[in-house]
Scaffold this motif. Structure first.
Motif, short mmCIF file in Angstrom:
data_model
loop_
_atom_site.label_atom_id
_atom_site.label_comp_id
_atom_site.label_asym_id
_atom_site.label_seq_id
_atom_site.Cartn_x
_atom_site.Cartn_y
_atom_site.Cartn_z
N ALA A 38 0.85 -1.20 0.00
CA ALA A 38 0.00 0.00 0.00
C ALA A 38 0.88 1.25 0.00
O ALA A 38 2.00 1.21 0.55
N VAL A 39 0.41 2.32 -0.59
CA VAL A 39 1.12 3.60 -0.52
C VAL A 39 1.29 3.97 0.95
O VAL A 39 0.32 3.92 1.72
N GLU A 40 2.51 4.29 1.32
CA GLU A 40 2.85 4.64 2.70
C GLU A 40 3.02 6.16 2.80
O GLU A 40 2.82 6.88 1.83
N GLU A 41 3.44 6.66 3.96
CA GLU A 41 3.62 8.11 4.08
C GLU A 41 4.85 8.56 3.30
O GLU A 41 5.68 7.74 2.88
N LYS A 42 4.97 9.88 3.11
CA LYS A 42 5.89 10.41 2.11
C LYS A 42 7.35 10.01 2.32
O LYS A 42 8.01 9.58 1.38
N ASN A 43 7.87 10.13 3.54
CA ASN A 43 9.30 9.83 3.71
C ASN A 43 9.59 8.35 3.50
O ASN A 43 10.65 7.99 2.98
N VAL A 44 8.63 7.49 3.84
CA VAL A 44 8.79 6.04 3.61
C VAL A 44 8.78 5.77 2.10
O VAL A 44 9.64 5.05 1.58
N MET A 45 7.84 6.39 1.40
CA MET A 45 7.75 6.20 -0.06
C MET A 45 9.02 6.67 -0.75
O MET A 45 9.52 6.03 -1.68
N ALA A 46 9.54 7.80 -0.27
CA ALA A 46 10.74 8.37 -0.91
C ALA A 46 11.93 7.43 -0.71
O ALA A 46 12.70 7.18 -1.65
N LYS A 54 17.68 2.74 -7.53
CA LYS A 54 19.12 2.44 -7.41
C LYS A 54 19.41 0.97 -7.72
O LYS A 54 20.40 0.64 -8.36
N ALA A 55 18.53 0.09 -7.30
CA ALA A 55 18.76 -1.35 -7.49
C ALA A 55 18.41 -1.81 -8.91
O ALA A 55 18.71 -2.95 -9.27
N GLY A 56 17.75 -0.95 -9.70
CA GLY A 56 17.42 -1.34 -11.07
C GLY A 56 15.94 -1.58 -11.31
O GLY A 56 15.56 -2.07 -12.39
N GLY A 57 15.09 -1.25 -10.33
CA GLY A 57 13.64 -1.34 -10.54
C GLY A 57 13.22 -0.27 -11.54
O GLY A 57 13.76 0.82 -11.56
N LYS A 58 12.24 -0.60 -12.40
CA LYS A 58 11.83 0.32 -13.46
C LYS A 58 10.44 0.91 -13.28
O LYS A 58 10.07 1.87 -13.95
N VAL A 59 9.63 0.30 -12.41
CA VAL A 59 8.27 0.79 -12.14
C VAL A 59 8.06 0.70 -10.63
O VAL A 59 8.47 -0.28 -10.00
N LEU A 60 7.41 1.72 -10.06
CA LEU A 60 7.12 1.73 -8.62
C LEU A 60 5.67 1.30 -8.39
O LEU A 60 4.76 1.83 -9.04
N ARG A 61 5.46 0.36 -7.49
CA ARG A 61 4.10 -0.07 -7.16
C ARG A 61 3.66 0.53 -5.83
O ARG A 61 4.48 0.92 -5.00
N GLY A 62 2.34 0.55 -5.62
CA GLY A 62 1.78 1.01 -4.35
C GLY A 62 0.27 1.14 -4.52
O GLY A 62 -0.20 1.83 -5.42
N GLY A 63 -0.48 0.47 -3.65
CA GLY A 63 -1.93 0.53 -3.74
C GLY A 63 -2.48 1.67 -2.91
O GLY A 63 -2.11 1.85 -1.75
N ALA A 64 -3.37 2.47 -3.51
CA ALA A 64 -4.06 3.52 -2.77
C ALA A 64 -5.48 3.06 -2.42
O ALA A 64 -6.06 3.51 -1.44
N PHE A 65 -6.00 2.16 -3.22
CA PHE A 65 -7.30 1.53 -2.95
C PHE A 65 -7.00 0.04 -2.81
O PHE A 65 -6.61 -0.61 -3.77
N LYS A 66 -7.15 -0.50 -1.61
CA LYS A 66 -6.76 -1.88 -1.35
C LYS A 66 -7.98 -2.80 -1.24
O LYS A 66 -8.91 -2.50 -0.49
N LYS A 83 -2.06 10.89 -5.13
CA LYS A 83 -1.34 12.17 -5.30
C LYS A 83 0.10 12.02 -4.84
O LYS A 83 1.03 12.49 -5.51
N LEU A 84 0.28 11.36 -3.71
CA LEU A 84 1.62 11.15 -3.16
C LEU A 84 2.44 10.25 -4.08
O LEU A 84 3.61 10.52 -4.37
N LEU A 85 1.81 9.19 -4.57
CA LEU A 85 2.51 8.27 -5.47
C LEU A 85 2.99 9.01 -6.72
O LEU A 85 4.13 8.83 -7.18
#
Ligand code: PEP
Ligand code: MN
Length: 272
Positions: A38-46, A54-66, A83-85
């Motif tokens: 799930a989308v977490e708070e801003k500093n955690v997401m950042a 940095k590790a080579g991931g190309k897409v960021l995931r995170g659910g806002a509606f779970k 919005k945060l995502l």
């Protein structure tokens, strides 16, 4: 009756490659989508996004509606989460994928994200498939936990019939008699899908195992079996994750597994 007219792979037909803000999914690429459940708070997401990139991931995931089994479980931050995502996506220049649970939210979610995720529980929500097919966003369609290979292919056909050809099919494990793992990852379904459809096939090593220690081995298995990528849950502090901490890789474990995947990708001539 017409069968898999659009998603079926005809002899000699090339595999489909989907461009997501410059990230190629399909072909000789192995794309890694990673982030919290799930989308977490801003500093955690950042912190998570920085390490995923940095590790080579190309897409960021995170659910806002779970889509939660238990109505008392955390249901996601909703629009503020999207919005945060999006903000994090812009800061780290990484495309984002997030789930649409309800057909009434589809325009809202399509406004923010680069890939619309349709979850296992909604794989046969036909009005939702049709509306996703009317958008211009790529769709990550997760195979239902009791769905057959042809069920998910027919579900994908609904989306393509509306004119949206950018669909990825995701194997996320099926329900079996086994209880040690959360689900049973059907790697043979991945190999089968690669013979049956030209669409990219993605593996979810997180929901299919439910156990952190099994995620890395299944990431490698996904690459070995010929998947076009993975969608994996990672978190800076799995014990305190809002959702699915038990199956989330720490940033260190994600990074070290990515190093191993890169070595494998070289041998298999896949771009990672
Ligand atoms: C998810 O990826 O956040 C999710 C809920 O997965 P699934 O639909 O596969 O259960
Ligand atoms: Mn999850």
């Amino acid at each position: 009756m017409k069968k898999l007219e659009l998603v079926g792979k005809k002899p000699g037909q090339p595999y489909t490659t989907i461009d997501v803000r410059g990230v190629q999914i399909g072909g000789d690429n192995f794309v890694v989508m990673a982030g919290p459940c799930a989308v977490e708070e801003k500093n955690v997401m950042a912190q998570i996004a920085e390490n995923v990139v940095k590790a080579g991931g190309k897409v960021l995931r995170g659910g806002a509606f779970k889509p939660r089994t238990n109505p008392y479980s955390f249901q996601g931050y909703g629009e503020p989460g999207l919005k945060l995502l999006k903000e994090i996506s812009n800061i780290f220049n990484i495309p984002i994928v997030s789930e649409v649970v309800d057909v009434r939210d589809i325009d809202l979610i399509a406004h923010y994200v680069d890939i619309l995720q349709i979850g296992a529980r909604n794989m046969q929500n036909f009005p939702l498939l049709i509306e996703a097919g009317k958008t211009n966003k790529p769709v990550l369609l997760k195979k239902g936990m009791t769905a057959t290979i042809f069920d998910v292919l027919h579900a994908a056909e609904y989306i393509l019939l509306e004119g949206n050809n950018s669909v990825m099919i995701c194997e996320r494990g099926i329900r079996t008699f086994e209880t040690y793992t959360r689900n049973t990852l059907d790697l043979s379904a991945v190999a089968a899908l690669k013979t049956l459809t030209h669409l990219p096939v993605i593996v979810d090593p997180s929901h299919s195992t439910g156990r952190t220690e099994l995620v890395g081995p299944m990431m490698k298995a996904a690459l070995a079996v010929g998947a076009d990528g993975i969608i994996v849950e990672v978190h800076s502090n799995p014990e305190n994750a809002l959702c699915d901490g038990d199956q989330s890789l720490s940033l260190n474990d994600f990074d070290s597994t990515m190093q191993e995947l890169k070595k494998m990708a070289k041998v298999l001539e896949k771009k990672l």
